[in-house]
Write a protein that holds these residues in place. Structure first.
Motif, PDB file in Angstrom:
ATOM      1  N   MET B   1      -3.143   3.943  14.480  1.00 54.01           N
ATOM      2  CA  MET B   1      -2.248   4.959  15.039  1.00 54.01           C
ATOM      3  C   MET B   1      -0.939   4.325  15.494  1.00 54.01           C
ATOM      4  SD  MET B   1      -1.707   8.103  15.655  1.00 54.01           S
ATOM      5  CE  MET B   1      -3.304   8.905  15.425  1.00 54.01           C
ATOM      6  N   ASN B   2      -1.078   3.162  16.187  1.00 57.80           N
ATOM      7  CA  ASN B   2       0.085   2.416  16.655  1.00 57.80           C
ATOM      8  C   ASN B   2       0.995   2.067  15.474  1.00 57.80           C
ATOM      9  OD1 ASN B   2       1.679   1.065  18.411  1.00 57.80           O
ATOM     10  ND2 ASN B   2       0.122  -0.368  19.122  1.00 57.80           N
ATOM     11  N   ARG B   3       0.388   1.612  14.359  1.00 60.93           N
ATOM     12  CA  ARG B   3       1.154   1.189  13.197  1.00 60.93           C
ATOM     13  C   ARG B   3       1.813   2.401  12.532  1.00 60.93           C
ATOM     14  NH1 ARG B   3      -2.949  -1.833  10.588  1.00 60.93           N
ATOM     15  NH2 ARG B   3      -2.913  -0.337   8.889  1.00 60.93           N
ATOM     16  N   LEU B   4       1.063   3.498  12.457  1.00 58.82           N
ATOM     17  CA  LEU B   4       1.607   4.728  11.875  1.00 58.82           C
ATOM     18  C   LEU B   4       2.850   5.168  12.648  1.00 58.82           C
ATOM     19  CD1 LEU B   4       1.099   7.234   9.907  1.00 58.82           C
ATOM     20  CD2 LEU B   4       0.040   8.310  11.888  1.00 58.82           C
ATOM     21  N   ILE B   5       2.762   5.153  13.964  1.00 58.37           N
ATOM     22  CA  ILE B   5       3.884   5.593  14.800  1.00 58.37           C
ATOM     23  C   ILE B   5       5.088   4.674  14.596  1.00 58.37           C
ATOM     24  CG2 ILE B   5       4.655   5.796  17.201  1.00 58.37           C
ATOM     25  CD1 ILE B   5       1.745   6.786  17.813  1.00 58.37           C
ATOM     26  N   LYS B   6       4.841   3.371  14.582  1.00 59.55           N
ATOM     27  CA  LYS B   6       5.954   2.431  14.418  1.00 59.55           C
ATOM     28  C   LYS B   6       6.546   2.484  13.019  1.00 59.55           C
ATOM     29  CE  LYS B   6       5.042  -0.842  18.103  1.00 59.55           C
ATOM     30  NZ  LYS B   6       4.419  -2.078  18.548  1.00 59.55           N
ATOM     31  N   ASP B   7       5.659   2.542  11.993  1.00 60.78           N
ATOM     32  CA  ASP B   7       6.135   2.423  10.607  1.00 60.78           C
ATOM     33  C   ASP B   7       6.727   3.715  10.056  1.00 60.78           C
ATOM     34  OD1 ASP B   7       5.266  -0.115  10.780  1.00 60.78           O
ATOM     35  OD2 ASP B   7       3.562   0.092   9.423  1.00 60.78           O
ATOM     36  N   VAL B   8       6.363   4.840  10.621  1.00 57.62           N
ATOM     37  CA  VAL B   8       6.892   6.105  10.099  1.00 57.62           C
ATOM     38  C   VAL B   8       7.857   6.743  11.095  1.00 57.62           C
ATOM     39  CG1 VAL B   8       6.334   8.415   9.240  1.00 57.62           C
ATOM     40  CG2 VAL B   8       4.829   6.483   8.703  1.00 57.62           C
ATOM     41  N   PHE B   9       7.349   7.092  12.283  1.00 56.74           N
ATOM     42  CA  PHE B   9       8.156   7.916  13.179  1.00 56.74           C
ATOM     43  C   PHE B   9       9.272   7.102  13.851  1.00 56.74           C
ATOM     44  CE2 PHE B   9       3.987  10.193  13.188  1.00 56.74           C
ATOM     45  CZ  PHE B   9       4.419  11.192  12.329  1.00 56.74           C
ATOM     46  N   GLN B  10       8.896   5.954  14.429  1.00 51.74           N
ATOM     47  CA  GLN B  10       9.917   5.170  15.120  1.00 51.74           C
ATOM     48  C   GLN B  10      10.964   4.673  14.117  1.00 51.74           C
ATOM     49  OE1 GLN B  10       8.210   2.142  17.643  1.00 51.74           O
ATOM     50  NE2 GLN B  10      10.190   1.703  18.603  1.00 51.74           N
ATOM     51  N   LYS B  11      10.519   4.330  12.923  1.00 50.74           N
ATOM     52  CA  LYS B  11      11.430   3.855  11.882  1.00 50.74           C
ATOM     53  C   LYS B  11      12.502   4.908  11.551  1.00 50.74           C
ATOM     54  CE  LYS B  11      11.040   3.093   6.909  1.00 50.74           C
ATOM     55  NZ  LYS B  11      10.013   2.965   5.861  1.00 50.74           N
ATOM     56  N   HIS B  12      12.080   6.152  11.378  1.00 46.19           N
ATOM     57  CA  HIS B  12      13.034   7.175  10.951  1.00 46.19           C
ATOM     58  C   HIS B  12      13.792   7.800  12.120  1.00 46.19           C
ATOM     59  CE1 HIS B  12      12.144   7.108   6.700  1.00 46.19           C
ATOM     60  NE2 HIS B  12      10.864   7.039   6.995  1.00 46.19           N
ATOM     61  N   PHE B  13      13.122   7.988  13.255  1.00 44.86           N
ATOM     62  CA  PHE B  13      13.753   8.717  14.363  1.00 44.86           C
ATOM     63  C   PHE B  13      14.504   7.777  15.309  1.00 44.86           C
ATOM     64  CE2 PHE B  13       9.949  11.871  14.162  1.00 44.86           C
ATOM     65  CZ  PHE B  13      10.442  12.382  12.976  1.00 44.86           C
ATOM     66  N   SER B  14      14.420   6.485  15.072  1.00 41.89           N
ATOM     67  CA  SER B  14      14.886   5.455  16.013  1.00 41.89           C
ATOM     68  C   SER B  14      16.102   5.837  16.862  1.00 41.89           C
ATOM     69  CB  SER B  14      15.217   4.178  15.224  1.00 41.89           C
ATOM     70  OG  SER B  14      15.678   3.187  16.118  1.00 41.89           O
ATOM     71  N   ASN B  15      15.943   5.774  18.184  1.00 44.30           N
ATOM     72  CA  ASN B  15      17.065   5.910  19.113  1.00 44.30           C
ATOM     73  C   ASN B  15      16.652   5.250  20.433  1.00 44.30           C
ATOM     74  OD1 ASN B  15      15.898   8.044  20.967  1.00 44.30           O
ATOM     75  ND2 ASN B  15      15.882   9.189  19.043  1.00 44.30           N
ATOM     76  N   GLU B  16      17.604   5.005  21.288  1.00 52.13           N
ATOM     77  CA  GLU B  16      17.348   4.210  22.501  1.00 52.13           C
ATOM     78  C   GLU B  16      16.273   4.809  23.408  1.00 52.13           C
ATOM     79  OE1 GLU B  16      20.807   3.367  24.811  1.00 52.13           O
ATOM     80  OE2 GLU B  16      21.737   2.152  23.243  1.00 52.13           O
TER      81      GLU B  16
END
Lengths: 292, 292
Positions: B1-16
């Protein structure tokens, strides 16, 4: 759909903002820092000892706001209903949400309902807005070596309760689902300088402590010999090979506070609703890698 | 789950704000009126001409904020993933959400992911916060007799597009899914005193006009002979016995404005993205019961 919204949701959640039934809710806020969070709830069964999906949906989002030190104010509720869901079931869930919202002193001001194919289930998303009335910057990044680590109560009850119901095991284990507003605001009003705070949900205490250690670039030491679970939960875990430290809770938090304030913080927790079993469980230490 | 969040959501939505990955997002706001809304998206198929579930989820919530005159600022995104959903599919959806968020000038600052049994589908909830920078009180309750009723474009495209895909009918009808930020802010900045405004989603124009008439205790007159749909959508509707006035759209609004400002409002809409086919369609009138 119009009738469903009026007869179920507006009836139970009724408040001045929601009742306007506009495309979005509008309310005033002072110049401040806001906290904003979202969580979806897909629990099965919908009702269980100690709670239900509606109570969970309110408490989960309220607790996420509290963990940054925010006072929870406004919630939205998005329902995805499966074909065949009984209106009576939905009414019980809405009533339960309103009860939890009243205890947590929040208003449900915005809502949405969709219907999908299925077999009588329901999924609920709640998003929440809180206002930071404390100058503290509570964050997983702010644990400091020497800080004390405090847990607000015994662990594993929610996870063990749901698992028992799903496996058809009879016992008296209840979910710990609860809003932690009183406990957190009592600590803030009591002057505790909380450095980091997290609710101990999915992944359990082990996961949350690791995330704090990683974000704060520190280690966390927990001495052996501590008891983390109620007797019945401990027994349940031993039979199934589960560990209360990795099990989800819905009404427990871990707080990282300056060592010299730890006793006072525990005293405040113990005097607050849902904090009777609070205990200091360890301390933050210097470490070249995040380790618990 | 941690990897999914980092690799998909955080990657695309990235903001401070999002990247802190705390229990809730924290950001400052001035003393103001906030708009807050929520919407769940369960569209099938997930991808269709003109959009996808991710673009819809961002545009729908952005538009709901705009309809009260608020400038959209922050979104949350709650994903319910069915077993078997391809990560590539989820990445395409996340990328599409980020593209729509960039166009609408909003940040996705909070997220949540749950997994359920199923067959590769996904449901998305978005909640949104906007700031009212206009002193106007735009509300379905505020339409006045004599006001002009303006529609921002032709109707039925989204509904006809989805239905075509589900029925396997080949045509070139595209969803009108779009964020209406530019159009609405141009009207507000242009000094149009909008009384009521709604996006024309589920239930279509007929439902939205009835709700405005009911909330404002007025009638709404639409003369005969107007055309409300593109030629291809009109043809599709005639074959299937559908009415563009009751079909859902994802990038259209109806605005109720003082009669003397109607021409100017239409001109502003026509000069804005997605408003090329704007037209005055009728007026608000005195009525002893809500009737359209």
């Amino acid at each position: 759909m119009n009738r469903l919204i009026k007869d179920v949701f507006q009836k139970h959640f009724s408040n001045e903002i929601l009742n306007l039934m506009e495309d979005s809710a509008v309310f005033g806020v002072p110049s401040c820092k806001l906290a904003f969070t979202t969580d979806s709830f897909v629990v099965n069964p919908l009702f269980f000892p100690g709670g239900d999906i509606g109570k969970m949906a309110v408490c989960g989002t309220v607790n996420d706001l509290l963990m940054r030190g925010a006072t929870p104010k406004y919630l939205s509720a998005g329902f995805i209903l499966e074909d065949g869901l009984e209106i009576d079931t939905l009414e019980r869930i809405a009533q339960s949400m309103q009860n939890a919202a009243a205890e947590a002193n929040v208003s449900i001001v915005a809502g949405d309902t969709k219907v999908i194919e299925g077999s009588g289930g329901v999924y609920i998303n709640t998003s929440g807005i809180g206002i930071l009335e404390t100058p503290l910057e509570i964050s997983s990044h702010n644990a400091l070596p020497g800080d004390a680590v405090i847990v607000s109560g015994n662990l594993g009850n929610h996870h063990a309760c749901i698992l028992s119901r799903r496996m058809g095991i009879e016992n008296s284990i209840k979910s710990d689902c609860a809003p932690l507003r009183e406990m957190v605001l009592n600590m803030l009003n009591g002057g505790i300088n909380i450095h980091a705070m997290r609710d101990i949900t999915r992944g359990g205490l082990a996961t949350v402590l690791y995330e704090i250690a990683e974000a704060s670039a520190a280690g966390i030491e927990i001495p052996g010999g501590l008891s983390f679970a109620d007797t019945e939960v401990q027994g349940f875990c031993e039979i199934l090979g589960l560990d209360p430290l990795t099990m989800g809770n819905e009404g427990k938090l871990v707080a990282v506070v300056p060592a010299e304030e730890a006793e006072k913080a525990v005293k405040i927790m113990k005097a607050s609703k849902y904090g009777g079993d609070a205990q200091i469980i360890g301390k933050v230490c210097v470490s070249h890698r995040p380790v618990v």
